[in-house]
Structure formats: structure tokens, C-alpha cells
Design a protein around this motif. Structure first.
Motif, PDB file in Angstrom:
ATOM      1  N   LEU A  97      34.458  35.623  42.799  1.00 65.79           N
ATOM      2  CA  LEU A  97      33.812  36.641  43.623  1.00 65.79           C
ATOM      3  C   LEU A  97      34.064  38.026  43.038  1.00 65.79           C
ATOM      4  CD1 LEU A  97      34.837  35.226  47.105  1.00 65.79           C
ATOM      5  CD2 LEU A  97      32.640  34.956  45.951  1.00 65.79           C
ATOM      6  N   ASP A  98      33.135  38.948  43.293  1.00 66.70           N
ATOM      7  CA  ASP A  98      33.300  40.288  42.745  1.00 66.70           C
ATOM      8  C   ASP A  98      34.179  41.128  43.664  1.00 66.70           C
ATOM      9  OD1 ASP A  98      31.743  41.273  44.888  1.00 66.70           O
ATOM     10  OD2 ASP A  98      29.892  41.063  43.736  1.00 66.70           O
ATOM     11  N   ALA A  99      34.385  42.375  43.277  1.00 67.86           N
ATOM     12  CA  ALA A  99      35.275  43.270  44.022  1.00 67.86           C
ATOM     13  C   ALA A  99      34.516  44.112  45.031  1.00 67.86           C
ATOM     14  CB  ALA A  99      36.035  44.168  43.050  1.00 67.86           C
ATOM     15  N   GLN A 125      45.437  33.661  51.631  1.00 68.51           N
ATOM     16  CA  GLN A 125      45.811  34.860  50.902  1.00 68.51           C
ATOM     17  C   GLN A 125      44.719  35.232  49.909  1.00 68.51           C
ATOM     18  OE1 GLN A 125      48.940  34.603  47.895  1.00 68.51           O
ATOM     19  NE2 GLN A 125      49.041  32.383  48.146  1.00 68.51           N
ATOM     20  N   TRP A 126      44.650  36.516  49.647  1.00 67.90           N
ATOM     21  CA  TRP A 126      43.724  37.067  48.665  1.00 67.90           C
ATOM     22  C   TRP A 126      44.590  37.636  47.545  1.00 67.90           C
ATOM     23  CZ3 TRP A 126      43.062  36.688  53.752  1.00 67.90           C
ATOM     24  CH2 TRP A 126      41.820  36.248  54.242  1.00 67.90           C
ATOM     25  N   PHE A 127      44.398  37.091  46.351  1.00 68.06           N
ATOM     26  CA  PHE A 127      45.343  37.335  45.279  1.00 68.06           C
ATOM     27  C   PHE A 127      44.632  37.932  44.073  1.00 68.06           C
ATOM     28  CE2 PHE A 127      48.401  36.333  41.982  1.00 68.06           C
ATOM     29  CZ  PHE A 127      49.608  36.563  42.634  1.00 68.06           C
ATOM     30  N   SER A 128      45.214  38.960  43.494  1.00 68.01           N
ATOM     31  CA  SER A 128      44.629  39.662  42.351  1.00 68.01           C
ATOM     32  C   SER A 128      45.439  39.367  41.094  1.00 68.01           C
ATOM     33  CB  SER A 128      44.593  41.173  42.623  1.00 68.01           C
ATOM     34  OG  SER A 128      44.110  41.874  41.501  1.00 68.01           O
ATOM     35  N   THR A 129      44.843  38.635  40.162  1.00 66.58           N
ATOM     36  CA  THR A 129      45.506  38.350  38.893  1.00 66.58           C
ATOM     37  C   THR A 129      45.513  39.611  38.041  1.00 66.58           C
ATOM     38  OG1 THR A 129      44.696  36.081  38.998  1.00 66.58           O
ATOM     39  CG2 THR A 129      45.503  36.840  36.881  1.00 66.58           C
ATOM     40  N   GLN A 130      46.653  39.944  37.474  1.00 68.24           N
ATOM     41  CA  GLN A 130      46.820  41.213  36.777  1.00 68.24           C
ATOM     42  C   GLN A 130      46.544  41.092  35.284  1.00 68.24           C
ATOM     43  OE1 GLN A 130      47.602  44.110  38.819  1.00 68.24           O
ATOM     44  NE2 GLN A 130      46.818  42.438  40.067  1.00 68.24           N
ATOM     45  N   ASP A 131      46.155  42.225  34.676  1.00 69.89           N
ATOM     46  CA  ASP A 131      45.831  42.241  33.250  1.00 69.89           C
ATOM     47  C   ASP A 131      47.011  41.824  32.385  1.00 69.89           C
ATOM     48  OD1 ASP A 131      43.233  43.135  33.698  1.00 69.89           O
ATOM     49  OD2 ASP A 131      43.858  45.227  33.782  1.00 69.89           O
ATOM     50  N   ASP A 132      48.214  42.226  32.781  1.00 68.29           N
ATOM     51  CA  ASP A 132      49.383  41.942  31.954  1.00 68.29           C
ATOM     52  C   ASP A 132      49.977  40.567  32.211  1.00 68.29           C
ATOM     53  OD1 ASP A 132      50.476  42.280  34.445  1.00 68.29           O
ATOM     54  OD2 ASP A 132      51.665  44.058  33.943  1.00 68.29           O
ATOM     55  N   GLY A 133      49.361  39.801  33.144  1.00 66.96           N
ATOM     56  CA  GLY A 133      49.846  38.459  33.431  1.00 66.96           C
ATOM     57  C   GLY A 133      51.070  38.422  34.310  1.00 66.96           C
ATOM     58  N   GLY A 134      51.559  39.572  34.733  1.00 63.44           N
ATOM     59  CA  GLY A 134      52.750  39.605  35.573  1.00 63.44           C
ATOM     60  C   GLY A 134      52.444  39.214  37.002  1.00 63.44           C
ATOM     61  N   GLY A 135      53.444  38.664  37.685  1.00 62.64           N
ATOM     62  CA  GLY A 135      53.272  38.273  39.080  1.00 62.64           C
ATOM     63  C   GLY A 135      53.326  39.479  40.001  1.00 62.64           C
ATOM     64  N   HIS A 213      43.794  47.899  42.287  1.00 69.91           N
ATOM     65  CA  HIS A 213      42.877  48.664  41.435  1.00 69.91           C
ATOM     66  C   HIS A 213      43.124  48.414  39.954  1.00 69.91           C
ATOM     67  CE1 HIS A 213      43.149  51.643  45.058  1.00 69.91           C
ATOM     68  NE2 HIS A 213      42.446  50.555  45.349  1.00 69.91           N
ATOM     69  N   ARG A 214      43.464  47.199  39.640  1.00 70.89           N
ATOM     70  CA  ARG A 214      43.628  46.799  38.250  1.00 70.89           C
ATOM     71  C   ARG A 214      43.552  45.280  38.196  1.00 70.89           C
ATOM     72  NH1 ARG A 214      50.172  47.734  37.293  1.00 70.89           N
ATOM     73  NH2 ARG A 214      50.828  45.708  38.128  1.00 70.89           N
ATOM     74  N   GLY A 215      43.305  44.739  37.030  1.00 69.74           N
ATOM     75  CA  GLY A 215      43.222  43.290  36.895  1.00 69.74           C
ATOM     76  C   GLY A 215      41.934  42.738  37.482  1.00 69.74           C
ATOM     77  N   ASP A 216      41.906  41.448  37.721  1.00 69.48           N
ATOM     78  CA  ASP A 216      40.724  40.769  38.234  1.00 69.48           C
ATOM     79  C   ASP A 216      40.526  41.055  39.715  1.00 69.48           C
ATOM     80  OD1 ASP A 216      40.343  39.658  35.769  1.00 69.48           O
ATOM     81  OD2 ASP A 216      41.309  37.753  36.253  1.00 69.48           O
ATOM     82  N   PRO A 217      39.281  40.942  40.216  1.00 68.14           N
ATOM     83  CA  PRO A 217      39.057  41.070  41.658  1.00 68.14           C
ATOM     84  C   PRO A 217      39.848  40.007  42.413  1.00 68.14           C
ATOM     85  CG  PRO A 217      36.975  41.145  40.460  1.00 68.14           C
ATOM     86  CD  PRO A 217      38.028  40.735  39.463  1.00 68.14           C
ATOM     87  N   PRO A 218      40.254  40.281  43.643  1.00 71.90           N
ATOM     88  CA  PRO A 218      41.019  39.295  44.409  1.00 71.90           C
ATOM     89  C   PRO A 218      40.240  37.996  44.605  1.00 71.90           C
ATOM     90  CG  PRO A 218      41.168  41.463  45.430  1.00 71.90           C
ATOM     91  CD  PRO A 218      40.110  41.562  44.372  1.00 71.90           C
TER      92      PRO A 218
END
Length: 370
Positions: A97-99, A125-135, A213-218
Motif C-alpha cells: 500500500l502507498d503512503a 500494527q502498522w509497521f514501517s520498514t526503514q531504509d537502513d534495515g534497523g528495527g 517520514h523515512r523508509g517504506d510506507p507502513p
């Protein structure tokens, strides 16, 4: 049968131009058609041929379809996360899904013997995967805490995760709950909004930052997740706890216009905190309430940094072919098809011009000989 264009006749460039123009006109709307369908998805668990979404399982949890409990007709998904020293998550995962803005609706059911504990069991839960791969903590999480429902919203200020907790009323085991979440995700330059209804009654809201406001959309996860059962938390959180068993049904996700939500939600202050409002005493049924507490996130009950974006060795995901695709992919396919058809049409036009220029002098020479 594929359309074959003959190059042996005098009219071949004209037919090639017509064919390429037809491709240009047909491919465009055909490629754009999935945009609406891919932005909406639903699962009612009634059809044996309908595959489930991704399953995120840590340990020996299960998500199985069977008869719905509590007098509900038809089928439902039974989620089980056992207390075996290893398992802590059993979820269905819907990505792509988009943001923008969406309505998420679903039904869930806690069995009558649900055990009350002062630790979170996250059920959506709505979860946003981050660009740096960090949790990182989920941007929005619905959980059972003690005898009540609660919602946590997270955002980031100056590199620090902020949190607001919104109480949503009594959990009521043995009762089917119908939830609706109208969410518009915030961006760096635009506030977001969130409105929650349970059984048709608005029970909470939030306006302001609701995203990192970073990484993939939730993306959306639904099931049973107990962050304090993660192995790195140690065995003390599991002592005396029963397995987590609940049921989910009628999942539906629909794209909506930005900011569309029920008219009776409470206005909230910008910057990620909900405006205070009167909170009635807990009642058996849902009641409007929106009295969150905002703080820097550091409480127990959520996944630690590094805990939920990458798959651990024990977590496995099963892919389903009904997962929606993102709008960026649709735009890329459409653009490539249109560009290709345009190039073919242009090439046909050039061939026709060259043919006319070549044949014209020949006709002139024949006339001069006579």
C-alpha cells in the motif's frame, strides 16, 4: 492469436502505423485498470480457494482457518502463539500500500478465557520498514493491555521516537469487535490523521505526526504479537502466562480520500499529540475516549530497536499471490508499455515517409520515358 503484420505489400507501413497506434490506445487503459483493485484487498476466509496473505511466524505459532466462535456464522482465522519459550508472533502481513489514505476494517474476538496481563498483546500494527534495515517500533499498534484495548502512535522528533497512548475501552472477552481505522499518513510537510471506531462508535483519534517520514510506507500486520516474549527479554515475562489465542475475520483495506473520517472525532493538536477530552469510566460497551499520554518512547511492551524489521532465524513468511502491488509498480508498467508503443508508431511513420520519398522519383522516370 498474435496480430501478424505483413511487410510484403505496398501498404505495409500504413498498416504498421495503424497497428502500433492501436497498441498505444489499448495498452494504456489496460495497464491502468489494476490501480483501483490493487489499492483494495479483502479476506473473509470463506472460500477454500482464497490464499492467505504472508504469514509472519516466530517459533511454532499458527494461523489456521476454521469455524468462527461466539455464534458468528461461517469461517474465521484462528491465531495461536504458544508459550513455549520461543514463540512470540503469529501474524498475517499485507504489504504494497502507498503512503496515502486508507480505511482498514476487521473483526476480532478474544475467547472468554482470555488471560488479563499487564503486558501488551499487539493484535494489529502498522509497521514501517526503514531504509537502513534497523528495527523500530510500529508507527501505530492496537493491543490488549490488562483488561482494556489501547492504541499506541509513534513518530520521530529530532531523532527521538515519541509515543502517545490512547485508551479505547474495555476488551470484553467473548465478544466480536468490529474495528475501523481511517488513517492518513503524515509526511515531513503534512500532518496526518487517524480515527478509530469500534462497533460503530468512535473510540479514539489522533492528528499530527503518525509516521517516521523515512523508509517504506507502513504495511499492515494482524494477529497476535507479544513483544515481551521475545527471547532476548528473558523467561521472566512468560511465567504464569497462557498461550495467546484469538480470532480474526472480514479484513478489508480500501484507499480513501485524504482526511476522510467520521464527523464526530475529537480535534487534536498538531505535532503528534491528541487533544485531551473527557474520558468516561470504562464500560462494557465501546465509549468515545481520547485521553492519551505523550512521552518519549521507552516503555516496555514494544519491540526493541532491531527487533521487527528483519526476519530472525526462527521467523518464516509464506507468500500469497493475492498480495496487492504498489502504485509505483503500476505506473512503471503503464509508462513502459505506452513508451514502447509510441516508439513503434514513430518508427512506422518514419518508414512510411522514407518509402514515399524513394518511390516518388521512380514514378517520375517512368513518365519521362513515355
Amino acid at each position: 492469436m498474435p496480430h501478424v503484420i505483413s511487410l510484403s505489400s505496398a501498404g505495409r507501413p500504413a498498416r504498421l502505423l495503424i497497428a502500433c497506434t492501436t497498441v498505444l490506445l489499448v495498452v494504456g487503459p489496460t495497464a491502468a485498470a489494476p490501480a483501483v483493485a490493487a489499492d483494495s484487498v479483502s479476506y473473509d476466509f470463506e472460500s477454500p480457494s482464497q490464499k492467505l496473505p504472508f504469514m509472519a511466524i516466530n517459533g511454532f505459532g499458527r494461523v489456521l482457518v476454521g469455524p468462527a466462535p461466539g455464534g458468528r456464522p461461517g469461517q474465521a482465522a484462528r491465531v495461536n502463539t504458544p508459550n513455549d519459550g520461543r514463540s512470540f508472533k503469529s501474524e498475517l502481513v499485507i504489504k504494497g500500500l502507498d503512503a496515502g489514505s486508507h480505511r482498514f476494517s476487521f473483526a476480532n474476538y478474544l475467547p472468554g478465557d482470555w488471560q488479563e496481563r499487564d503486558l501488551d498483546t499487539i493484535v494489529a500494527q502498522w509497521f514501517s520498514t526503514q531504509d537502513d534495515g534497523g528495527g523500530i517500533k510500529p508507527v501505530v499498534a492496537l493491543s490488549v493491555h490488562g483488561a482494556n484495548w489501547q492504541l499506541k502512535v509513534h513518530w520521530m522528533t529530532n531523532g527521538e521516537i515519541q509515543e502517545t497512548v490512547i485508551p479505547l475501552g474495555a476488551a470484553r472477552p467473548g465478544h466480536w469487535n468490529r474495528w475501523t481505522f481511517d488513517i492518513t499518513w503524515s509526511s515531513a510537510g503534512r500532518p496526518g490523521s487517524l480515527a478509530v471506531t469500534r462497533d460503530g462508535v468512535t473510540v479514539g483519534s489522533h492528528q499530527g505526526a503518525n509516521n517516521y517520514h523515512r523508509g517504506d510506507p507502513p504495511h499492515f500486520r494482524i494477529g497476535a504479537y507479544r513483544p515481551n516474549w521475545r527471547p532476548e527479554k528473558g523467561p521472566s515475562k512468560r511465567v504464569g502466562a497462557s498461550e495467546a489465542v484469538l480470532f480474526i475475520d472480514d479484513i478489508a483495506i480500501t484507499g480513501t480520500a485524504a482526511g476522510s473520517r467520521p464527523d464526530d472525532i475529537h480535534p487534536t493538536a498538531p505535532g503528534g499529540t491528541a487533544s485531551p477530552s473527557e474520558s468516561p469510566a470504562q464500560s462494557p460497551g465501546p465509549a468515545p475516549t481520547s485521553s492519551p499520554s505523550a512521552s518519549s518512547s521507552g516503555q516496555s511492551g514494544e519491540a526493541p530497536a532491531g527487533g521487527d524489521t528483519t526476519l530472525g532465524a526462527a521467523e518464516h513468511e509464506a507468500q500469497s499471490d493475492v498480495m496487492p502491488q504498489g502504485s509505483a509498480g503500476r505506473i512503471g508498467v503503464l509508462g513502459g508499455a505506452v513508451a514502447g508503443a509510441t516508439a513503434l508508431a514513430g518508427g512506422a511513420f518514419v518508414l512510411m515517409r522514407r518509402r514515399n520519398a524513394t518511390h516518388a522519383p521512380r514514378r517520375g522516370r517512368r513518365r519521362s520515358r513515355t
